[in-house]
Design an enzyme around this catalytic site. Structure first.
Site, mmCIF file in Angstrom:
data_model
loop_
_atom_site.group_PDB
_atom_site.id
_atom_site.type_symbol
_atom_site.label_atom_id
_atom_site.label_comp_id
_atom_site.label_asym_id
_atom_site.label_seq_id
_atom_site.Cartn_x
_atom_site.Cartn_y
_atom_site.Cartn_z
ATOM 1 N N GLY A 73 1.517 -18.080 -39.206
ATOM 2 C CA GLY A 73 2.458 -17.391 -40.081
ATOM 3 C C GLY A 73 2.488 -15.883 -39.966
ATOM 4 O O GLY A 73 2.493 -15.184 -40.972
ATOM 5 N N THR A 74 2.520 -15.393 -38.732
ATOM 6 C CA THR A 74 2.709 -13.944 -38.558
ATOM 7 C C THR A 74 3.727 -13.713 -37.451
ATOM 8 O O THR A 74 3.703 -14.403 -36.428
ATOM 9 C CB THR A 74 1.386 -13.200 -38.232
ATOM 10 N N SER A 75 4.614 -12.731 -37.662
ATOM 11 C CA SER A 75 5.656 -12.455 -36.667
ATOM 12 C C SER A 75 5.092 -11.668 -35.482
ATOM 13 O O SER A 75 5.804 -11.428 -34.520
ATOM 14 C CB SER A 75 6.795 -11.677 -37.320
ATOM 15 N N TYR A 87 2.571 -2.082 -55.647
ATOM 16 C CA TYR A 87 1.369 -2.927 -55.575
ATOM 17 C C TYR A 87 1.044 -3.570 -56.928
ATOM 18 O O TYR A 87 0.486 -4.673 -56.957
ATOM 19 C CB TYR A 87 0.186 -2.144 -54.974
ATOM 20 N N GLN A 145 -4.105 -10.628 -42.213
ATOM 21 C CA GLN A 145 -3.327 -9.405 -42.446
ATOM 22 C C GLN A 145 -2.883 -9.358 -43.902
ATOM 23 O O GLN A 145 -2.343 -8.362 -44.359
ATOM 24 C CB GLN A 145 -2.088 -9.394 -41.557
ATOM 25 N N ASN A 146 -3.105 -10.463 -44.614
ATOM 26 C CA ASN A 146 -2.595 -10.546 -45.984
ATOM 27 C C ASN A 146 -3.497 -9.797 -46.949
ATOM 28 O O ASN A 146 -4.717 -9.783 -46.805
ATOM 29 C CB ASN A 146 -2.484 -12.011 -46.425
ATOM 30 N N VAL A 147 -2.852 -9.213 -47.966
ATOM 31 C CA VAL A 147 -3.619 -8.499 -48.982
ATOM 32 C C VAL A 147 -3.858 -9.403 -50.194
ATOM 33 O O VAL A 147 -4.457 -8.975 -51.175
ATOM 34 C CB VAL A 147 -2.940 -7.158 -49.363
ATOM 35 N N ASP A 148 -3.384 -10.650 -50.125
ATOM 36 C CA ASP A 148 -3.661 -11.577 -51.228
ATOM 37 C C ASP A 148 -5.075 -12.143 -51.080
ATOM 38 O O ASP A 148 -5.775 -11.870 -50.100
ATOM 39 C CB ASP A 148 -2.587 -12.693 -51.291
ATOM 40 N N HIS A 186 -5.741 -5.527 -43.486
ATOM 41 C CA HIS A 186 -4.826 -4.566 -44.121
ATOM 42 C C HIS A 186 -5.173 -4.287 -45.579
ATOM 43 O O HIS A 186 -4.329 -3.828 -46.331
ATOM 44 C CB HIS A 186 -3.373 -5.070 -44.000
HETATM 45 P P1 OAD Z 1 6.104 -11.085 -41.331
HETATM 46 O O1 OAD Z 1 6.962 -11.144 -42.540
HETATM 47 O O2 OAD Z 1 6.410 -10.083 -40.289
HETATM 48 O O3 OAD Z 1 6.103 -12.510 -40.597
HETATM 49 C C1 OAD Z 1 5.933 -13.683 -41.337
HETATM 50 C C2 OAD Z 1 5.973 -14.865 -40.384
HETATM 51 O O4 OAD Z 1 5.757 -16.033 -41.153
HETATM 52 C C3 OAD Z 1 7.309 -15.054 -39.637
HETATM 53 O O5 OAD Z 1 7.055 -15.212 -38.253
HETATM 54 C C4 OAD Z 1 7.897 -16.315 -40.254
HETATM 55 O O6 OAD Z 1 8.619 -17.108 -39.314
HETATM 56 C C5 OAD Z 1 6.634 -17.055 -40.689
HETATM 57 N N1 OAD Z 1 6.807 -18.009 -41.794
HETATM 58 C C6 OAD Z 1 7.704 -18.015 -42.801
HETATM 59 N N2 OAD Z 1 7.499 -19.076 -43.606
HETATM 60 C C7 OAD Z 1 6.427 -19.754 -43.100
HETATM 61 C C8 OAD Z 1 5.716 -20.919 -43.475
HETATM 62 N N3 OAD Z 1 6.037 -21.620 -44.571
HETATM 63 N N4 OAD Z 1 4.684 -21.308 -42.709
HETATM 64 C C9 OAD Z 1 4.329 -20.599 -41.604
HETATM 65 N N5 OAD Z 1 4.960 -19.499 -41.202
HETATM 66 C C10 OAD Z 1 5.997 -19.076 -41.936
HETATM 67 O O7 OAD Z 1 4.583 -10.960 -41.862
HETATM 68 P P2 OAD Z 1 3.277 -10.532 -41.066
HETATM 69 O O8 OAD Z 1 3.371 -10.885 -39.638
HETATM 70 O O9 OAD Z 1 2.127 -11.021 -41.858
HETATM 71 O O10 OAD Z 1 1.310 -4.891 -43.398
HETATM 72 O O11 OAD Z 1 3.362 -8.953 -41.200
HETATM 73 C C11 OAD Z 1 2.337 -8.156 -40.694
HETATM 74 C C12 OAD Z 1 2.163 -6.926 -41.534
HETATM 75 O O12 OAD Z 1 3.403 -6.249 -41.673
HETATM 76 C C13 OAD Z 1 1.734 -7.196 -42.963
HETATM 77 O O13 OAD Z 1 0.340 -7.367 -43.110
HETATM 78 C C14 OAD Z 1 2.207 -5.980 -43.701
HETATM 79 C C15 OAD Z 1 3.558 -5.826 -43.044
HETATM 80 O O14 OAD Z 1 4.084 -4.558 -43.024
HETATM 81 C C16 OAD Z 1 1.173 -3.859 -44.235
HETATM 82 O O15 OAD Z 1 1.805 -3.743 -45.272
HETATM 83 C C17 OAD Z 1 0.171 -2.840 -43.801
#
Ligand code: OAD
Length: 235
Positions: A179-181, A55, A88-91, A106
Site C-alpha cells: 500500500g505505497t505508491s 495533525y 511510512q505511516n504516522v498512525d 516519517h
Molecule cells: P500514497 O497515497 O502515495 O499511496 C497509497 C497507495 O496505497 C497507492 O499506491 C494506492 O493504490 C494504495 N492503496 C489504496 N487503497 C489500498 C488498499 N485498500 N490496500 C492496499 N493499497 C491501497 O501513500 P504513501 O505511498 O504511503 O509522507 O505516501 C508516502 C508518503 O507521502 C507518506 O508517508 C506521507 C506522504 O507525503 C509525509 O507526510 C512525510
C-alpha cells in the site's frame, strides 16, 4: 532452525481499509491540502497553527480507527517469521494490531517534541512526548519552554531512521511492500538494498511509481493481498 526474516514496508494503503485517507489518488489528502503548507518544514515556520491543526485532525481520525485484517495478518506473521515492519505511516495501527518491531520512517502522529534545534541538532528520544489523541495548540510548550511540534518527518527534513531500515532490508530473506505508491524517497528505494535472492512482493491494487521485474505485484487491496502473500510464501 532460526526463523526466516521478513522486512515489511508499508504505506497509507495498508490503513485505507481502516478508514484513513491515503495521500495521492482520488480522495487523497494531498488533493485537499497542499503538502508544502501542512507537512513541510518551511510550512511549519510560516504557519504553525495550520500545521498543528492538520495533525490534530489526523489524531482525531486515528482515535476513531482500528487495525484492519491486513495489519493483523502482518502481526500474525511473527508466529512463524522474524518480522520487522518499516512504515511510512504516522498512525499506530501496526502496534495496535500486535506487531512488536515497528520502525516509523516519517514519525508518529500521537507524539510531539520541542521545535527548537530542528536544524542545529537532532532531537533526543527523551524529548519526545506522547500526547495520545489530544490536540496540541500554538502556545503549548515543552518542558524547555519551546513550542511543541508534531513528531513528524516534514518534507525538507532528514529521515533519522533510514539507516536502521536499510539494515533490516539488507538482512531480510523475504521483502513485502504494502500500500505505497513508492513516490517518496528514501523509502521508495529501500527494496533495492535487498539481497539478490530475496524475493520482493508488492501488494497494491494500482500501478505504483516504480516498475521493476524483480517485484512480484499482487494487485489486490491489502486485506485480500495478505492472504495471497501468505499462500505464496508457504508454497
Ligand atoms: P500514497 O497515497 O502515495 O499511496 C497509497 C497507495 O496505497 C497507492 O499506491 C494506492 O493504490 C494504495 N492503496 C489504496 N487503497 C489500498 C488498499 N485498500 N490496500 C492496499 N493499497 C491501497 O501513500 P504513501 O505511498 O504511503 O509522507 O505516501 C508516502 C508518503 O507521502 C507518506 O508517508 C506521507 C506522504 O507525503 C509525509 O507526510 C512525510
Amino acid at each position: 532452525m532460526p526463523k526466516k526474516k521478513i522486512a515489511v514496508l508499508t504505506g497509507a494503503g495498508v490503513s485505507a481499509e481502516s478508514g484513513l485517507a491515503t495521500f495521492r489518488g482520488s480522495g487523497g489528502l494531498w488533493g485537499e491540502y497542499d503538502p508544502q503548507e501542512v507537512a513541510s518544514i518551511e510550512g511549519w515556520y510560516r504557519n504553525r497553527e495550520l500545521v498543528l491543526g492538520f495533525y490534530n485532525q489526523l489524531r482525531a481520525q486515528l482515535s476513531k480507527s482500528k487495525p484492519n485484517a491486513a495489519h493483523l495478518a502482518i502481526a500474525g506473521l511473527e508466529k512463524d517469521y522474524e518480522v520487522t515492519v518499516i512504515t511510512q505511516n504516522v498512525d499506530n495501527l501496526h502496534e495496535r494490531a500486535g506487531s512488536t518491531r515497528v520502525i516509523h520512517l516519517h514519525g508518529e502522529a500521537t507524539k510531539v517534541r520541542p521545535e527548537d534545534g530542528v536544524y542545529d541538532r537532532t532531537y533526543s528520544e527523551k524529548e519526545v512526548i506522547d500526547v495520545g489523541y489530544e490536540p496540541v495548540c500554538l502556545g503549548d510548550l515543552a518542558p524547555n519552554g519551546s513550542q511543541l511540534r508534531p513528531h513528524i518527518v516534514f518534507f525538507g527534513e532528514a529521515v533519522p531512521n533510514i539507516e536502521k531500515a536499510i539494515d533490516v532490508v539488507a538482512d531480510a530473506d523475504i521483502m513485502l511492500i504494502v500500500g505505497t505508491s513508492l513516490n517518496v524517497y528514501p523509502a521508495a528505494g529501500l527494496y533495492r538494498y535487498a539481497k539478490n535472492n530475496t524475493p520482493v512482493y508488492l501488494i497494491d491494487p494500482e500501478d505504483v511509481a516504480i516498475y521493476d521485474p524483480k517485484i512480484t505485484h499482487i494487485r489486490e487491496v491489502a486485506t485480500k493481498g495478505m492472504d495471497e502473500f501468505i499462500r505464496r510464501i508457504k508454497e
